[in-house]
Design a protein around this motif. Structure first.
Motif, mmCIF file in Angstrom:
data_model
loop_
_atom_site.group_PDB
_atom_site.id
_atom_site.type_symbol
_atom_site.label_atom_id
_atom_site.label_comp_id
_atom_site.label_asym_id
_atom_site.label_seq_id
_atom_site.Cartn_x
_atom_site.Cartn_y
_atom_site.Cartn_z
ATOM 1 N N PHE A 208 0.802 -1.231 0.000
ATOM 2 C CA PHE A 208 0.000 0.000 0.000
ATOM 3 C C PHE A 208 0.836 1.283 0.000
ATOM 4 O O PHE A 208 0.343 2.335 -0.378
ATOM 5 N N GLU A 209 2.100 1.203 0.421
ATOM 6 C CA GLU A 209 2.905 2.431 0.452
ATOM 7 C C GLU A 209 4.383 2.077 0.381
ATOM 8 O O GLU A 209 4.834 1.126 1.019
ATOM 9 N N MET A 210 5.135 2.848 -0.415
ATOM 10 C CA MET A 210 6.594 2.738 -0.405
ATOM 11 C C MET A 210 7.123 4.035 0.161
ATOM 12 O O MET A 210 6.687 5.110 -0.263
ATOM 13 N N TRP A 211 8.041 3.926 1.097
ATOM 14 C CA TRP A 211 8.513 5.101 1.818
ATOM 15 C C TRP A 211 9.864 5.533 1.282
ATOM 16 O O TRP A 211 10.870 4.861 1.485
ATOM 17 N N PHE A 212 9.879 6.681 0.605
ATOM 18 C CA PHE A 212 11.112 7.202 0.027
ATOM 19 C C PHE A 212 11.533 8.452 0.775
ATOM 20 O O PHE A 212 11.074 9.558 0.462
ATOM 21 N N ASP A 213 12.409 8.265 1.739
ATOM 22 C CA ASP A 213 12.842 9.380 2.562
ATOM 23 C C ASP A 213 13.677 10.369 1.749
ATOM 24 O O ASP A 213 14.377 9.988 0.819
ATOM 25 N N PRO A 249 9.934 9.953 -11.820
ATOM 26 C CA PRO A 249 8.745 9.755 -12.667
ATOM 27 C C PRO A 249 8.707 8.380 -13.334
ATOM 28 O O PRO A 249 7.673 7.720 -13.343
ATOM 29 N N ASN A 250 9.834 7.915 -13.841
ATOM 30 C CA ASN A 250 9.848 6.592 -14.475
ATOM 31 C C ASN A 250 9.702 5.474 -13.461
ATOM 32 O O ASN A 250 9.021 4.481 -13.697
ATOM 33 N N LEU A 251 10.342 5.672 -12.316
ATOM 34 C CA LEU A 251 10.241 4.668 -11.250
ATOM 35 C C LEU A 251 8.782 4.501 -10.834
ATOM 36 O O LEU A 251 8.264 3.389 -10.721
ATOM 37 N N ARG A 252 8.117 5.656 -10.662
ATOM 38 C CA ARG A 252 6.723 5.646 -10.220
ATOM 39 C C ARG A 252 5.843 4.892 -11.236
ATOM 40 O O ARG A 252 5.068 4.017 -10.881
ATOM 41 N N ASP A 253 6.037 5.217 -12.497
ATOM 42 C CA ASP A 253 5.239 4.551 -13.538
ATOM 43 C C ASP A 253 5.478 3.046 -13.547
ATOM 44 O O ASP A 253 4.539 2.252 -13.602
ATOM 45 N N SER A 254 6.747 2.658 -13.487
ATOM 46 C CA SER A 254 7.068 1.225 -13.566
ATOM 47 C C SER A 254 6.551 0.493 -12.339
ATOM 48 O O SER A 254 5.991 -0.592 -12.452
ATOM 49 N N ILE A 255 6.749 1.076 -11.169
ATOM 50 C CA ILE A 255 6.335 0.373 -9.946
ATOM 51 C C ILE A 255 4.813 0.301 -9.866
ATOM 52 O O ILE A 255 4.256 -0.698 -9.417
ATOM 53 N N HIS A 256 4.126 1.330 -10.340
ATOM 54 C CA HIS A 256 2.663 1.275 -10.332
ATOM 55 C C HIS A 256 2.135 0.131 -11.196
ATOM 56 O O HIS A 256 1.062 -0.407 -10.933
ATOM 57 N N LYS A 257 2.894 -0.227 -12.211
ATOM 58 C CA LYS A 257 2.443 -1.358 -13.048
ATOM 59 C C LYS A 257 2.536 -2.661 -12.250
ATOM 60 O O LYS A 257 1.731 -3.562 -12.418
ATOM 61 N N GLY A 266 6.754 10.825 0.153
ATOM 62 C CA GLY A 266 7.898 11.742 0.172
ATOM 63 C C GLY A 266 8.432 12.014 -1.218
ATOM 64 O O GLY A 266 7.745 12.583 -2.069
ATOM 65 N N VAL A 267 9.679 11.575 -1.455
ATOM 66 C CA VAL A 267 10.322 11.801 -2.745
ATOM 67 C C VAL A 267 9.446 11.257 -3.895
ATOM 68 O O VAL A 267 9.467 11.755 -5.001
ATOM 69 N N GLY A 268 8.627 10.246 -3.587
ATOM 70 C CA GLY A 268 7.734 9.653 -4.587
ATOM 71 C C GLY A 268 6.611 10.582 -5.016
ATOM 72 O O GLY A 268 6.006 10.393 -6.066
ATOM 73 N N GLY A 269 6.270 11.569 -4.168
ATOM 74 C CA GLY A 269 5.356 12.635 -4.575
ATOM 75 C C GLY A 269 3.863 12.359 -4.461
ATOM 76 O O GLY A 269 3.061 13.185 -4.889
ATOM 77 N N GLU A 270 3.453 11.220 -3.880
ATOM 78 C CA GLU A 270 2.016 10.949 -3.830
ATOM 79 C C GLU A 270 1.403 11.170 -2.448
ATOM 80 O O GLU A 270 0.181 11.265 -2.321
ATOM 81 N N VAL A 271 2.225 11.186 -1.426
ATOM 82 C CA VAL A 271 1.771 11.492 -0.066
ATOM 83 C C VAL A 271 2.840 12.389 0.536
ATOM 84 O O VAL A 271 4.030 12.165 0.330
ATOM 85 N N ARG A 272 2.420 13.422 1.300
ATOM 86 C CA ARG A 272 3.424 14.363 1.784
ATOM 87 C C ARG A 272 3.765 14.135 3.261
ATOM 88 O O ARG A 272 2.958 13.613 4.030
ATOM 89 N N TRP A 273 4.967 14.549 3.618
ATOM 90 C CA TRP A 273 5.396 14.610 5.022
ATOM 91 C C TRP A 273 4.628 15.750 5.658
ATOM 92 O O TRP A 273 4.502 16.826 5.065
#
Ligand code: FUL
Length: 519
Positions: A208-213, A249-257, A266-273
């Motif tokens: 459900f969540e990947m944490w990118f500090d 951006p590419n990481l996000r697209d690939s991992i979402h697949k 965080g760095v992933g940009g979908e949920v904020r600190w």
């Protein structure tokens, strides 16, 4: 049908909620131009709206953080990546099922395990680096596979799960690497970080969540030098732009697949600190913008998550750490989950790979406290009336009963031009009340800007409550302690009342209230 009519129809379709990030105010303008049939009288969305995965993430509300790894054995908070792999020496194979059982007792719905911290040591058998459990000295350490065991345990316990994998990696010779012309190379993104995320994705597509500090600094050494020197190259390394260096951006697209429901923190940009590590969001808290309060007018949906420690020592386990009181943790809950953020509460496993007894007991206490204080919904026993009900559609109604029907797909609403409305609750016999909980139907955007709560002993004269608190935003969930104190919300006798009135004073558009509870 003419092409122009088809185009118009496409513009007027309800928004696809599965990837709404990026839908701008422009869409609202386009919708207004349309005059297509709306048989259900569905309110128009107020943009931005959450994506499907952001919606699912929000429903997790309260979950655990487990900082465990090399630092557990060095006693440090940040390792520097030069630690010998043999330093990681659990006395027994760590037991993530025990971690998650403890979290579940506290009323948490999931957990995130740190599987690589800034020191770069990987708690799974990875092909991306030698700095992993595979090169540890003992068989117990070599058998450790946190992502595998954590995912299995979560599924068994019907809890959500995800992993913290630090983008900053002090053990990697590629982190911050530049070529001979001074340009950043993509070796780290391609050879280390992306493959690590893909390896982790293989432990379960239901994450459900990947944490990118976002941390990248400090006086630490590791491969790339620094104040203390380090093994390998000399000189300090930095990066100038995390988005491009990690190729987000590419990481996000690939991992979402691979992981359709994962949100990238965080760095992933979908949920904020949320902007602090002290366990509080702003009293006003919008699901867009940044920091504790967000911003009512920001264009991108980016809800807040609050990361906080349940113990006094640090993120990683420390010998003499103490656990915070259940009362303090309950306050955190009110100030995060109760303020339109989620709470990720850190419970550090010790050198045995287990959550210590004292922490486990405190979590059980917190779980009982949450049930006692926020478990018996008095709104279900009230007669509720509202100042206005939206005109029903062919198969859909927006009536007052929607406030308490327990269905996340329905809501009470007013007509389009009404942004001021009241909800009145009456009880036959007086009830003792301490908290009001409201939820907006945020699938169609966060709207409410201001509301007030009053109670009445006799059913006719009303007194405003919680007047020292900013009762501004609601969002996914808002819990207001009626005595105005999140620290001492349960002290005293509460209010014995026959009636209660909630007034929505201002809203971006007609308010859509999914749920109302009184405790
Ligand atoms: C921070 C990290 O630097 C800390 O070590 C910890 O993991 C915390 C949750 O996030 O930014």
């Amino acid at each position: 049908m003419k092409l122009s009519s088809l185009l118009l129809m496409a513009l007027c379709l309800p928004p696809l909620l599965n990837d709404a990030v990026g839908q701008a105010k422009e869409s609202q303008f386009q919708l207004k131009q349309c005059n297509v049939a709306n048989p259900e009288n569905t309110p128009r969305p107020v943009f931005p709206v959450p994506s499907r995965r952001q919606m699912l993430w929000n429903e997790t509300e309260f979950y655990a953080f487990f900082h465990y790894g090399m630092d557990t054995y060095t006693g440090k908070e940040w390792g520097d990546g030069t630690e010998d792999e043999s330093t990681f020496a659990p006395t027994r194979v760590p037991d993530p099922a025990q971690w998650l059982r403890v979290a579940k007792q506290a009323g948490m719905k999931g957990g995130i395990a740190v599987v690589k911290h800034h020191d770069g040591f990987c708690l799974w058998p990875t092909k991306t680096t030698d700095h992993s459990v595979l090169n540890s000295a003992t068989e117990t350490a070599r058998k450790t596979n946190i992502p595998r065991d954590f995912a299995r345990a979560a599924r068994k316990l019907k809890m959500k799960y995800g992993f913290y994998v630090s983008p900053w990696d002090l053990s990697s010779i590629y982190w911050g690497e530049k070529d001979s012309q001074g340009r950043y190379t993509d070796n780290y993104a391609k050879k280390v970080f992306f493959p690590q995320c893909v390896e982790l994705a293989q432990y379960g597509s239901d994450q459900f969540e990947m944490w990118f500090d976002g941390a990248t600094g400090g006086d630490h050494a590791g491969y790339y030098g620094g104040a203390y020197g380090g093994k390998g190259t000399t000189g300090r390394r930095t990066i100038d732009n995390a988005q491009t260096f990690y190729d987000i951006p590419n990481l996000r697209d690939s991992i979402h697949k691979l992981l359709p429901n994962v949100v990238m923190w965080g760095v992933g940009g979908e949920v904020r600190w949320i902007g602090n590590e002290a366990g509080h969001a702003g009293e006003t808290c919008w699901a867009m913008g940044s920091g504790e309060s967000g911003n009512a007018d920001a264009w991108r949906w980016c809800p807040g998550e609050s990361d906080a420690k349940a113990t006094t020592g640090g993120w990683f386990w420390k010998k003499n750490e103490k656990v915070l009181s259940a009362e303090r943790l309950f306050q955190m809950y009110l100030e995060t989950v109760g303020r339109n953020a989620t709470l990720i509460l850190n419970l550090p496993p010790d050198v045995n790979g287990l959550i210590p007894q004292a922490t486990a007991q405190r979590m059980a206490e917190l779980g009982r406290m949450l049930k006692t204080r926020l478990g018996n919904d008095l709104a279900l026993k009230a007669k509720i009336s509202v100042s206005e009900e939206r005109t029903p559609g062919a198969h859909t109604d927006y009536s007052v009963r929607r406030l308490t029907d327990g269905n996340k797909n329905t809501y009470w609403a007013t007509n389009d031009n009404t942004t001021h409305a009241t909800i009145t609750l009456k009880w036959d016999k007086p009830v003792t009340v301490r908290y009001v909980q409201l939820m907006e139907h945020i699938k169609l955007g966060q709207r409410v800007r201001s509301f007030t709560i009053e109670t009445s002993d006799d059913g006719t004269t009303f007194t405003p409550r919680a007047t020292n608190i900013q009762t501004t935003t609601i969002g996914y969930k808002r819990i207001v302690p009626l005595n105005g104190s999140t620290a001492k919300s349960y002290e005293g006798d509460g209010y014995k009342v026959k009636a209660m009135r909630i007034t929505i004073n201002d809203s971006k558009a007609c308010p859509l209230i999914q749920s109302l509870s009184v405790f």
